[in-house]
Design an enzyme around this catalytic site. Structure first.
Site, PDB file in Angstrom:
ATOM      1  N   HIS A  73       0.815  -1.215   0.000  1.00  0.00           N
ATOM      2  CA  HIS A  73       0.000   0.000   0.000  1.00  0.00           C
ATOM      3  C   HIS A  73       0.847   1.262   0.000  1.00  0.00           C
ATOM      4  CE1 HIS A  73      -3.965   1.568  -0.053  1.00  0.00           C
ATOM      5  NE2 HIS A  73      -4.541   0.598   0.641  1.00  0.00           N
ATOM      6  N   ASP A  98      -2.391   3.441  -4.156  1.00  0.00           N
ATOM      7  CA  ASP A  98      -3.634   3.326  -3.388  1.00  0.00           C
ATOM      8  C   ASP A  98      -4.516   2.256  -4.008  1.00  0.00           C
ATOM      9  OD1 ASP A  98      -4.705   4.493  -5.683  1.00  0.00           O
ATOM     10  OD2 ASP A  98      -4.752   6.494  -4.794  1.00  0.00           O
TER      11      ASP A  98
END
Length: 467
Positions: A438, A442
């Protein structure tokens, strides 16, 4: 008769195997004490955290000592063997004496000529109280063959090795005190398989003859300091089987643990109708030429998706706090072998077509099964494709192959009810999952990548835009 005059011993140590490796485990000795070896002839097979490799000796002469039994871990720089060099033993074949040292001490480096076939030096039985010529060195001192010492007696004989499918099978039998010569292999030409050893161990355990945690047979005399290294670090309690985390399995354990510690991963998944992809593959293979594998088509889809979403073809430099994006795709693929999970890497997968990808997947898979993958073939990946569908499962949330940033998982392709063209139909459905770091992107980027992959699976013609 070999002559001792002019001979001296040279010690060959475990060389630097590259890739930052600091130790290796002895899997199988390729020479015995008393053997005549040529320059750059492989003398031992070792397993590192990256691969199984054969180590060539840079000296030519007679092996006078071996250091370490099979299963022993040695650090780089530890003694492996000593070789008596100088005046070469005369075998009557007219071989001329050669150079003592090739100067090559790294795995993969050697002389331009292939080493001659290994020959056994005729050895005489030692006099009472003297060590056997074929025994290992008990200390760091060299054990000179009896022929060099001039002792007289009958020549030594020894049985050939038992054929097994892999060194791991031999090790499993040795660790449980099982004599392989008592087994009948179920493989081709009597080859002993892992299943044969496991069946024999279960049968022995039921009869009380051998416990699964039995200590190995008493090892042969070995170099000082190696006996302790070969012993287990803990004693298994009744009903327990302890397996050391070392070699490739240990390296995988360390990498997965590091991935979990360092990478904030997330997973998204989608079901896709793979009916058209399967039809396209059938049509390709019906047209003649080399057969195209399903994995190769999925890899081609991956590289096309990474070209659209390059954020996922990257790594994180934590110290510099930077995301490093790559302009090439070195595609790793997870492969399960008898030695554990390995991830071979297809170099420049983005520049390969389906035929080239199929051939490279097949080559690396076979090398993984035989334990001959090189460190270079197991490192440097930028993205991993994990086809866990071969295990008969639909989905998974895999651990990212550190230091990469993402992994695409592919489940089994099975007939399922699916709404197609506004009607309920039976279609070939697959679940796709993407586990990603992450920090590099995104959820929108990850979702876009996975949706594009699913679109290509459902409509392979979409790939024509990037071919």
């Amino acid at each position: 008769m070999a002559h001792a005059s002019g001979m001296h011993s040279l010690e060959f140590k475990l060389p630097d195997l590259g890739e930052g490796l600091t130790e290796a485990e002895i899997v199988r000795w390729l020479v015995e004490v008393g053997d005549l070896v040529e320059i750059d002839q492989p003398v031992v097979e070792v397993e590192t955290a990256k691969a199984m490799v054969e180590v060539p000796c840079p000296y030519g002469g007679v092996v006078t000592a071996r250091f370490g039994e099979e299963g022993t871990e040695l650090p780089v720089g530890a003694p492996l063997i000593t070789v008596a060099v100088g005046e070469r033993p005369q075998s009557g074949t007219g071989d001329a004496a050669g150079a003592e040292n090739s100067g090559n001490v790294l795995v993969g480096y050697g002389t331009s000529e292939a080493p001659a076939r290994r020959r056994r030096v005729r050895q005489d039985r030692p006099v009472s109280g003297a060590p056997a010529a074929g025994s290992r060195a008990v200390t760091g001192q060299s054990t000179v063959p009896a022929a060099v010492n001039g002792q007289a007696g009958a020549p030594e004989t020894e049985d050939g090795p038992v054929p097994v499918i892999s060194p791991l099978v031999r090790r499993l039998a040795r660790q449980n005190g099982l004599d392989l010569r008592e087994l009948t292999g179920s493989g081709p030409d009597g080859l002993i398989l892992r299943a044969d050893v496991e069946y024999a161990l279960r049968a022995a355990a039921q009869s009380g003859a051998v416990a699964p945690t039995a200590e190995p047979h008493t090892p042969e005399p070995q170099a000082a300091g190696t006996a302790a290294a070969a012993q287990p670090t803990a004693t298994a309690a009744r009903g327990e089987i302890r397996t050391p985390l070392k070699g490739i399995r240990g390296a995988v354990a360390d990498k997965l643990a590091r991935s979990r510690r360092e990478i904030p991963d997330a997973t998204c998944w989608v079901d896709a109708d793979a009916t058209e992809l399967m039809r396209a593959r059938t049509a390709m293979n019906a047209a003649g030429g080399p057969k195209i594998s399903l994995l190769a088509l999925l890899a081609r889809i991956c590289t096309a998706a990474l070209a659209r979403f390059p954020e996922l073809n990257s790594t994180v430099d934590a110290e510099a706090r930077e995301v490093v994006r790559f302009d090439h795709v070195h595609l790793g693929f997870a492969a399960q072998t008898d030695r554990g999970l390995v991830v071979p890497v297809v170099r420049d997968a983005h520049a390969r077509d389906a035929e080239s990808l199929t051939a490279e997947f097949a080559r690396l898979t076979e090398a993984g099964r035989t334990g001959t993958l090189t460190p270079a073939e197991l490192t440097g990946g930028t993205f991993t494709l994990n086809n866990y569908g071969v295990f008969g499962v639909d989905g998974s949330t895999p651990i990212i192959n550190h230091p990469e940033a993402a992994m695409l998982g592919v489940g089994r392709i099975v007939p399922k009810p699916w709404v197609h063209g506004g009607e309920l139909a039976v279609r070939q459905v697959v679940q796709l999952s993407l586990t990603f770091d992450h920090r590099v992107c995104d959820g929108g980027t990850a979702g876009g990548f996975l949706r594009y992959v699913a679109d290509c699976v459902e409509q392979p013609a979409v790939l024509l835009r990037t071919l």
